[in-house]
Motif scaffolding. Structure first.
Motif, PDB file in Angstrom:
ATOM      1  N   MET A   1       0.846  -1.182   0.000  1.00 61.31           N
ATOM      2  CA  MET A   1       0.000   0.000   0.000  1.00 61.31           C
ATOM      3  C   MET A   1       0.890   1.244   0.000  1.00 61.31           C
ATOM      4  O   MET A   1       1.841   1.329   0.753  1.00 61.31           O
ATOM      5  N   ALA A   2       0.556   2.180  -0.835  1.00 66.78           N
ATOM      6  CA  ALA A   2       1.329   3.416  -0.931  1.00 66.78           C
ATOM      7  C   ALA A   2       1.045   4.312   0.269  1.00 66.78           C
ATOM      8  O   ALA A   2      -0.064   4.333   0.800  1.00 66.78           O
ATOM      9  N   ALA A   3       2.073   5.043   0.686  1.00 68.73           N
ATOM     10  CA  ALA A   3       1.917   5.965   1.811  1.00 68.73           C
ATOM     11  C   ALA A   3       1.017   7.128   1.408  1.00 68.73           C
ATOM     12  O   ALA A   3       1.101   7.635   0.298  1.00 68.73           O
ATOM     13  N   GLN A   4       0.167   7.531   2.327  1.00 72.64           N
ATOM     14  CA  GLN A   4      -0.741   8.650   2.075  1.00 72.64           C
ATOM     15  C   GLN A   4      -0.038   9.961   2.406  1.00 72.64           C
ATOM     16  O   GLN A   4       0.622  10.078   3.432  1.00 72.64           O
ATOM     17  N   ILE A   5      -0.183  10.937   1.529  1.00 71.71           N
ATOM     18  CA  ILE A   5       0.355  12.270   1.769  1.00 71.71           C
ATOM     19  C   ILE A   5      -0.747  13.072   2.450  1.00 71.71           C
ATOM     20  O   ILE A   5      -1.884  13.074   1.980  1.00 71.71           O
ATOM     21  N   PRO A   6      -0.437  13.734   3.574  1.00 70.02           N
ATOM     22  CA  PRO A   6      -1.454  14.529   4.256  1.00 70.02           C
ATOM     23  C   PRO A   6      -2.084  15.565   3.320  1.00 70.02           C
ATOM     24  O   PRO A   6      -1.430  16.089   2.418  1.00 70.02           O
ATOM     25  N   GLU A   7      -3.360  15.834   3.537  1.00 67.63           N
ATOM     26  CA  GLU A   7      -4.095  16.753   2.666  1.00 67.63           C
ATOM     27  C   GLU A   7      -3.461  18.142   2.631  1.00 67.63           C
ATOM     28  O   GLU A   7      -3.421  18.784   1.580  1.00 67.63           O
ATOM     29  N   SER A   8      -2.935  18.602   3.762  1.00 72.78           N
ATOM     30  CA  SER A   8      -2.299  19.929   3.788  1.00 72.78           C
ATOM     31  C   SER A   8      -1.061  19.961   2.887  1.00 72.78           C
ATOM     32  O   SER A   8      -0.804  20.960   2.214  1.00 72.78           O
ATOM     33  N   ASP A   9      -0.295  18.864   2.856  1.00 69.90           N
ATOM     34  CA  ASP A   9       0.875  18.792   1.978  1.00 69.90           C
ATOM     35  C   ASP A   9       0.454  18.723   0.509  1.00 69.90           C
ATOM     36  O   ASP A   9       1.091  19.324  -0.349  1.00 69.90           O
ATOM     37  N   GLN A  10      -0.622  17.999   0.233  1.00 67.74           N
ATOM     38  CA  GLN A  10      -1.131  17.922  -1.134  1.00 67.74           C
ATOM     39  C   GLN A  10      -1.566  19.301  -1.613  1.00 67.74           C
ATOM     40  O   GLN A  10      -1.275  19.696  -2.742  1.00 67.74           O
ATOM     41  N   THR A  11      -2.240  20.039  -0.751  1.00 70.49           N
ATOM     42  CA  THR A  11      -2.697  21.387  -1.094  1.00 70.49           C
ATOM     43  C   THR A  11      -1.500  22.293  -1.356  1.00 70.49           C
ATOM     44  O   THR A  11      -1.481  23.042  -2.333  1.00 70.49           O
ATOM     45  N   LYS A  12      -0.485  22.207  -0.498  1.00 72.42           N
ATOM     46  CA  LYS A  12       0.712  23.030  -0.661  1.00 72.42           C
ATOM     47  C   LYS A  12       1.416  22.701  -1.978  1.00 72.42           C
ATOM     48  O   LYS A  12       1.802  23.604  -2.726  1.00 72.42           O
ATOM     49  N   GLN A  13       1.572  21.415  -2.291  1.00 70.20           N
ATOM     50  CA  GLN A  13       2.223  21.004  -3.528  1.00 70.20           C
ATOM     51  C   GLN A  13       1.437  21.481  -4.745  1.00 70.20           C
ATOM     52  O   GLN A  13       2.024  21.928  -5.729  1.00 70.20           O
ATOM     53  N   PHE A  14       0.120  21.394  -4.674  1.00 63.82           N
ATOM     54  CA  PHE A  14      -0.719  21.818  -5.793  1.00 63.82           C
ATOM     55  C   PHE A  14      -0.615  23.326  -6.006  1.00 63.82           C
ATOM     56  O   PHE A  14      -0.518  23.797  -7.139  1.00 63.82           O
ATOM     57  N   LYS A  15      -0.598  24.098  -4.924  1.00 67.94           N
ATOM     58  CA  LYS A  15      -0.445  25.555  -5.034  1.00 67.94           C
ATOM     59  C   LYS A  15       0.911  25.908  -5.638  1.00 67.94           C
ATOM     60  O   LYS A  15       1.015  26.815  -6.465  1.00 67.94           O
ATOM     61  N   GLU A  16       1.962  25.207  -5.235  1.00 62.30           N
ATOM     62  CA  GLU A  16       3.290  25.441  -5.796  1.00 62.30           C
ATOM     63  C   GLU A  16       3.306  25.116  -7.289  1.00 62.30           C
ATOM     64  O   GLU A  16       3.877  25.855  -8.091  1.00 62.30           O
TER      65      GLU A  16
END
Length: 61
Positions: A1-16
């Motif tokens: 199973m792949a590790a889950q990235i926290p939603e806050s990190d996903q949001t930050k990466q998407f904004k970048e």
């Protein structure tokens, strides 16, 4: 199973990503359209702009 990235990190990466994409789009547009009174686009300058900005887009953070 792949590790889950926290939603806050996903949001930050998407904004970048969106910020980088926006800068690339603006650079390409400004480098290819020099005269706003014609519809002429200069493809060679667009290629240069893409090559210059491709490095940051290709890197994983």
């Amino acid at each position: 199973m792949a590790a889950q990235i926290p939603e806050s990190d996903q949001t930050k990466q998407f904004k970048e990503f969106l910020g980088t994409y926006s800068q690339l789009t603006e650079t390409c547009y400004l480098n290819s359209v020099k005269d706003f009174t014609t519809r002429e686009v200069k493809p060679e300058e667009m290629k240069e702009a893409l090559a210059t900005k491709a490095g940051p887009l290709g890197q994983s953070g």
